[in-house]
Design an enzyme around this catalytic site. Sequence first.
Site, short mmCIF file in Angstrom:
data_model
loop_
_atom_site.label_atom_id
_atom_site.label_comp_id
_atom_site.label_asym_id
_atom_site.label_seq_id
_atom_site.Cartn_x
_atom_site.Cartn_y
_atom_site.Cartn_z
CG PHE A 161 47.09 38.99 33.38
CD1 PHE A 161 47.21 37.61 33.53
CD2 PHE A 161 46.17 39.66 34.14
CE1 PHE A 161 46.41 36.93 34.45
CE2 PHE A 161 45.36 38.99 35.06
CZ PHE A 161 45.48 37.62 35.21
CG ASP B 126 42.47 45.00 30.07
OD1 ASP B 126 42.13 45.65 31.08
OD2 ASP B 126 42.67 43.77 30.09
CE LYS C 146 43.12 43.86 38.34
NZ LYS C 146 42.84 42.68 39.15
#
Length: 405
Positions: free
Chosen positions: A143, A228, A257
């Site tokens: 994801f 990531d 984030k």
Amino acid sequence: MTESRTDALIASADAHSAHNYHPLPVVVATAEGAWMTDVEGRRYLDMLAGYSALNFGHGNRRLIDAAKAQLERVTLTSRAFHHDRFAEFCTRLAALCGMEMVLPMNTGAEAVETAVKTARKWGYRVKGVPDGRAKIVVASDNFHGRTTTIVSFSTDPEARADFGPYTPGFEIVPYGDLEALNRAVTDETVAVLLEPIQGEAGVLVPPPGYLAGVRELTRERRVLFIADEIQSGLGRTGKTFACEHEGVVPDMYLLGKALGGGVVPVSAAVSSQEVLGVFRPGEHGSTFGGNPLACAVALEVVAMLETGEYQAKATELGEHLHHELGLLVGGGAVRAVRGRGLWAGVDIDPSYGTGREISEKLMDRGVLVKDTHGSTIRIAPPLVISKEDLDWGLDQLRAVLAGDA
């Protein structure tokens, strides 16, 4: 019966917003630290932390003060002009990562798109791959975001279906399989893009030695290793970066984030001069990327991480979390527990309920988590949570699994 404020607000949202999420039926009004309060005045322990965006808790005073101070000065210049927070932000973030250059964006998906563009341009201009032939190898069950390019290499039907035609140039291999990765890499491969821990897939930790093997393979084959760390980075696993658990330094970190502290969206690609130096003015950018407000908040995040305090707390409480969750395995309700630091995926036996049903029962007991892939719940509290609050949240999970009302 009189309609509650919660019901009225949810009904209004359902009527006027696209149904791209399926949130739990709670409407949050205020939050502080690891706790949230809804519009009815009910309090909830946040055990999700905005998918790691709130690593430092709700309303963190240092971050709020940094944002307020910057709001009074200047919030946006666009990249048409310099501003006085940009250089320090890039310098400090690069140093935290042990890298040389930063390319700031806003969202995690933008950071991934930036990485894709960077890897391709590096492949053509530095490695010498023929134009239009660059290939990036990714892992199944990944994801990385929801743009059209990113969903082109997703294996999740919900994220991918009905959004074609898809962007070419990607090859998918099983996560954790070094042999498959080795077979997929060719002279036209420019990058391997991986999550050091796969969050959306259920907090999947790769086999020991996998990340080190990826680093060795990519170095030998002259391929960029792009990590990531948008969910796994910035203290979540007990290290600044999840790659550190195997002593690995990739060619590029992707951050987001928690970099914005849950206050503003901030993301970045962080790498070397050789890699990020391929860009020339006008080839990539963002109006809000690296804006003064974002830089001010992110600089405070970097300063907080530089002390090691939050990494140490995630290690200590993470060991406690995984010990307590491990005791639930084999008791019938819990099939498996995975994760690292203050991050766990808990697989629920379907006979006890779906992940969604367990999440709703926990909500009724004042704990907020979120499900994924049917029978898994994710636990990722803010790193500022106290041991007492963490234990209380775990008590509620035990009660739900035991069938207590």
